[in-house]
Design an enzyme around this catalytic site. Structure first.
Site, PDB file in Angstrom:
ATOM      1  N   ARG A 195       1.159  27.276  15.131  1.00 27.68           N
ATOM      2  CA  ARG A 195       1.120  28.715  15.410  1.00 27.68           C
ATOM      3  C   ARG A 195       1.337  29.465  14.094  1.00 27.68           C
ATOM      4  O   ARG A 195       2.226  29.151  13.331  1.00 27.68           O
ATOM      5  CB  ARG A 195       2.194  29.102  16.427  1.00 27.68           C
ATOM      6  CG  ARG A 195       2.034  28.431  17.798  1.00 27.68           C
ATOM      7  CD  ARG A 195       3.115  28.929  18.758  1.00 27.68           C
ATOM      8  NE  ARG A 195       3.117  28.203  20.014  1.00 27.68           N
ATOM      9  CZ  ARG A 195       2.451  28.556  21.110  1.00 27.68           C
ATOM     10  NH1 ARG A 195       1.699  29.654  21.091  1.00 27.68           N
ATOM     11  NH2 ARG A 195       2.527  27.836  22.217  1.00 27.68           N
ATOM     12  N   HIS A 244       4.756  33.891   8.792  1.00 21.18           N
ATOM     13  CA  HIS A 244       5.504  32.839   9.477  1.00 21.18           C
ATOM     14  C   HIS A 244       4.593  31.996  10.362  1.00 21.18           C
ATOM     15  O   HIS A 244       3.672  32.510  11.004  1.00 21.18           O
ATOM     16  CB  HIS A 244       6.605  33.456  10.350  1.00 21.18           C
ATOM     17  CG  HIS A 244       7.390  32.448  11.125  1.00 21.18           C
ATOM     18  ND1 HIS A 244       7.242  32.267  12.479  1.00 21.18           N
ATOM     19  CD2 HIS A 244       8.318  31.537  10.726  1.00 21.18           C
ATOM     20  CE1 HIS A 244       8.064  31.317  12.887  1.00 21.18           C
ATOM     21  NE2 HIS A 244       8.718  30.861  11.849  1.00 21.18           N
ATOM     22  N   ARG A 282      32.737  15.648  25.415  1.00 19.10           N
ATOM     23  CA  ARG A 282      32.197  16.581  26.402  1.00 19.10           C
ATOM     24  C   ARG A 282      30.866  17.170  25.993  1.00 19.10           C
ATOM     25  O   ARG A 282      30.089  17.635  26.817  1.00 19.10           O
ATOM     26  CB  ARG A 282      33.186  17.732  26.619  1.00 19.10           C
ATOM     27  CG  ARG A 282      34.556  17.323  27.127  1.00 19.10           C
ATOM     28  CD  ARG A 282      35.503  18.510  27.055  1.00 19.10           C
ATOM     29  NE  ARG A 282      35.607  18.998  25.676  1.00 19.10           N
ATOM     30  CZ  ARG A 282      36.060  20.207  25.361  1.00 19.10           C
ATOM     31  NH1 ARG A 282      36.411  21.064  26.301  1.00 19.10           N
ATOM     32  NH2 ARG A 282      36.139  20.574  24.082  1.00 19.10           N
ATOM     33  N   LYS A 322      12.697  38.032  11.234  1.00 21.09           N
ATOM     34  CA  LYS A 322      12.878  37.046  12.300  1.00 21.09           C
ATOM     35  C   LYS A 322      13.996  36.067  11.949  1.00 21.09           C
ATOM     36  O   LYS A 322      14.129  35.646  10.798  1.00 21.09           O
ATOM     37  CB  LYS A 322      11.588  36.253  12.528  1.00 21.09           C
ATOM     38  CG  LYS A 322      10.412  37.085  12.986  1.00 21.09           C
ATOM     39  CD  LYS A 322       9.146  36.253  13.085  1.00 21.09           C
ATOM     40  CE  LYS A 322       7.951  37.096  13.517  1.00 21.09           C
ATOM     41  NZ  LYS A 322       6.699  36.304  13.535  1.00 21.09           N
ATOM     42  N   ARG A 370      -7.045  32.993  18.676  1.00 20.86           N
ATOM     43  CA  ARG A 370      -6.724  34.068  17.730  1.00 20.86           C
ATOM     44  C   ARG A 370      -6.473  33.509  16.329  1.00 20.86           C
ATOM     45  O   ARG A 370      -6.998  34.028  15.339  1.00 20.86           O
ATOM     46  CB  ARG A 370      -5.502  34.824  18.214  1.00 20.86           C
ATOM     47  CG  ARG A 370      -5.010  35.882  17.223  1.00 20.86           C
ATOM     48  CD  ARG A 370      -3.557  36.249  17.448  1.00 20.86           C
ATOM     49  NE  ARG A 370      -3.076  37.178  16.436  1.00 20.86           N
ATOM     50  CZ  ARG A 370      -1.798  37.425  16.215  1.00 20.86           C
ATOM     51  NH1 ARG A 370      -0.880  36.811  16.929  1.00 20.86           N
ATOM     52  NH2 ARG A 370      -1.431  38.280  15.271  1.00 20.86           N
ATOM     53  N   ASP A 371      -5.671  32.459  16.231  1.00 22.84           N
ATOM     54  CA  ASP A 371      -5.353  31.902  14.917  1.00 22.84           C
ATOM     55  C   ASP A 371      -6.565  31.240  14.280  1.00 22.84           C
ATOM     56  O   ASP A 371      -6.765  31.305  13.063  1.00 22.84           O
ATOM     57  CB  ASP A 371      -4.206  30.898  15.030  1.00 22.84           C
ATOM     58  CG  ASP A 371      -2.875  31.561  15.342  1.00 22.84           C
ATOM     59  OD1 ASP A 371      -2.773  32.784  15.152  1.00 22.84           O
ATOM     60  OD2 ASP A 371      -1.940  30.857  15.779  1.00 22.84           O
ATOM     61  N   GLN A 383      14.356  42.542  19.859  1.00 22.81           N
ATOM     62  CA  GLN A 383      13.622  41.729  20.830  1.00 22.81           C
ATOM     63  C   GLN A 383      13.972  40.265  20.628  1.00 22.81           C
ATOM     64  O   GLN A 383      14.187  39.813  19.493  1.00 22.81           O
ATOM     65  CB  GLN A 383      12.109  41.938  20.653  1.00 22.81           C
ATOM     66  CG  GLN A 383      11.243  41.195  21.663  1.00 22.81           C
ATOM     67  CD  GLN A 383       9.786  41.618  21.600  1.00 22.81           C
ATOM     68  OE1 GLN A 383       9.466  42.793  21.465  1.00 22.81           O
ATOM     69  NE2 GLN A 383       8.885  40.664  21.709  1.00 22.81           N
ATOM     70  N   ASN A 406      12.495  36.369  21.583  1.00 23.75           N
ATOM     71  CA  ASN A 406      11.326  35.631  22.070  1.00 23.75           C
ATOM     72  C   ASN A 406      11.648  34.148  22.205  1.00 23.75           C
ATOM     73  O   ASN A 406      12.504  33.614  21.480  1.00 23.75           O
ATOM     74  CB  ASN A 406      10.149  35.777  21.096  1.00 23.75           C
ATOM     75  CG  ASN A 406       9.697  37.207  20.944  1.00 23.75           C
ATOM     76  OD1 ASN A 406       9.870  38.030  21.838  1.00 23.75           O
ATOM     77  ND2 ASN A 406       9.116  37.526  19.797  1.00 23.75           N
ATOM     78  N   GLU A 409       0.227  43.944  14.210  1.00 24.75           N
ATOM     79  CA  GLU A 409       0.382  42.492  14.051  1.00 24.75           C
ATOM     80  C   GLU A 409      -0.899  41.885  13.490  1.00 24.75           C
ATOM     81  O   GLU A 409      -2.002  42.245  13.918  1.00 24.75           O
ATOM     82  CB  GLU A 409       0.698  41.841  15.393  1.00 24.75           C
ATOM     83  CG  GLU A 409       1.994  42.320  16.033  1.00 24.75           C
ATOM     84  CD  GLU A 409       3.199  41.665  15.419  1.00 24.75           C
ATOM     85  OE1 GLU A 409       3.062  40.560  14.855  1.00 24.75           O
ATOM     86  OE2 GLU A 409       4.291  42.252  15.495  1.00 24.75           O
ATOM     87  N   HIS A 445       1.580  34.414  11.015  1.00 22.99           N
ATOM     88  CA  HIS A 445       1.648  35.752  11.576  1.00 22.99           C
ATOM     89  C   HIS A 445       2.523  36.660  10.710  1.00 22.99           C
ATOM     90  O   HIS A 445       3.492  36.205  10.089  1.00 22.99           O
ATOM     91  CB  HIS A 445       2.219  35.698  12.993  1.00 22.99           C
ATOM     92  CG  HIS A 445       1.397  34.865  13.923  1.00 22.99           C
ATOM     93  ND1 HIS A 445       1.930  34.224  15.027  1.00 22.99           N
ATOM     94  CD2 HIS A 445       0.076  34.549  13.914  1.00 22.99           C
ATOM     95  CE1 HIS A 445       0.966  33.553  15.656  1.00 22.99           C
ATOM     96  NE2 HIS A 445      -0.163  33.748  15.002  1.00 22.99           N
ATOM     97  N   TYR A 477      13.461  33.134  18.883  1.00 26.73           N
ATOM     98  CA  TYR A 477      13.326  34.133  17.821  1.00 26.73           C
ATOM     99  C   TYR A 477      14.192  35.342  18.150  1.00 26.73           C
ATOM    100  O   TYR A 477      14.127  35.866  19.264  1.00 26.73           O
ATOM    101  CB  TYR A 477      11.899  34.688  17.728  1.00 26.73           C
ATOM    102  CG  TYR A 477      10.769  33.739  17.529  1.00 26.73           C
ATOM    103  CD1 TYR A 477      10.068  33.714  16.320  1.00 26.73           C
ATOM    104  CD2 TYR A 477      10.336  32.904  18.556  1.00 26.73           C
ATOM    105  CE1 TYR A 477       8.975  32.888  16.151  1.00 26.73           C
ATOM    106  CE2 TYR A 477       9.244  32.062  18.379  1.00 26.73           C
ATOM    107  CZ  TYR A 477       8.568  32.058  17.179  1.00 26.73           C
ATOM    108  OH  TYR A 477       7.488  31.245  17.018  1.00 26.73           O
TER     109      TYR A 477
END
Length: 207
Positions: free
Chosen positions: A59, A119, A23, A72, A167-168, A47, A49, A143, A62, A132
């Site tokens: 990515r 991360h 199944r 996280k 940004r990165d 939170q 994400n 941040e 951060h 996340y």
């Protein structure tokens, strides 16, 4: 569920036990009690994400100010990524080191990284989807990022031409972030995490 510490203090790899039949399958991808026993304190869920990335997207790296930082719990619900944890804590025995864990929708592993760690990840498939669970809500003022292609970090991203956000791509190197006073200290992070532990909660090196 197997939880083992990674080489960087404050980071763990979680491998769930999958139960399958014709199944489909069932598994516990997150267990409050098992993670708390390994980490030494509960993960406060503030939170959730979800990110979707095309193949070749990188990515990160951060991180958030400590306190309060942002722990996280990350898993890949679709596709495959290489998830990277970076020790950016000034004074840490492993400062500047990184470790990679493959997350995918086959083994369905997860990683937990505590407050003060950096991360990032690289998507190896199109529509790579990460979930996340975060200990704090998003705070733009607290941040920060370190450039994922910083030669000092020398992260071995498994793509020839990583696709970065604006940004990165504009993020400082590890040395520049340190010079600017953006990086957390190891002692501050350790003190903060110790303060999260309930009285008498045992600490385990893995379950």
């Amino acid at each position: 569920m197997k939880i083992r510490p990674l080489s960087i203090e404050g980071a763990w790899e979680i491998t769930p036990q999958q139960h399958g039949d014709p199944r489909g399958l069932f598994m516990e991808w997150y267990r409050f009690d098992r993670l708390a026993a390994a980490v030494g304190h509960p993960l406060r869920l503030a939170q959730g994400n979800l990110s979707v990335s095309a193949r070749g997207v990188v990515r990160g790296i951060h991180f958030a100010d400590v306190p309060p930082g942002q722990a996280k719990y990350v898993t890949c619900v679709r596709g495959t990524v290489v998830d990277v944890i970076v020790d950016i804590r000034i004074g840490s025995p492993t400062f500047g080191q990184w470790e990679a864990v493959r997350l995918d929708d086959v083994d369905r592993r997860a990683v937990y990284l505590g407050e003060g760690l950096g991360h990032g990840f690289c998507a190896l498939t199109d529509d790579a989807t990460l979930s996340y669970l975060c200990s704090t809500t998003y705070n733009p003022a607290g941040e920060h990022a370190v450039h994922p292609l910083d030669p000092e970090l020398a992260i071995e991203w498994p793509v020839e031409t990583p696709l970065l956000s604006a940004r990165d791509d504009a993020a400082p190197s590890l040395a520049q972030a340190r010079e600017a006073g953006l990086l957390p200290s190891y002692e501050t992070c350790r003190s903060f995490v110790e303060g999260l532990r309930p009285g008498g909660m045992p600490y385990s090196e893995g379950i």
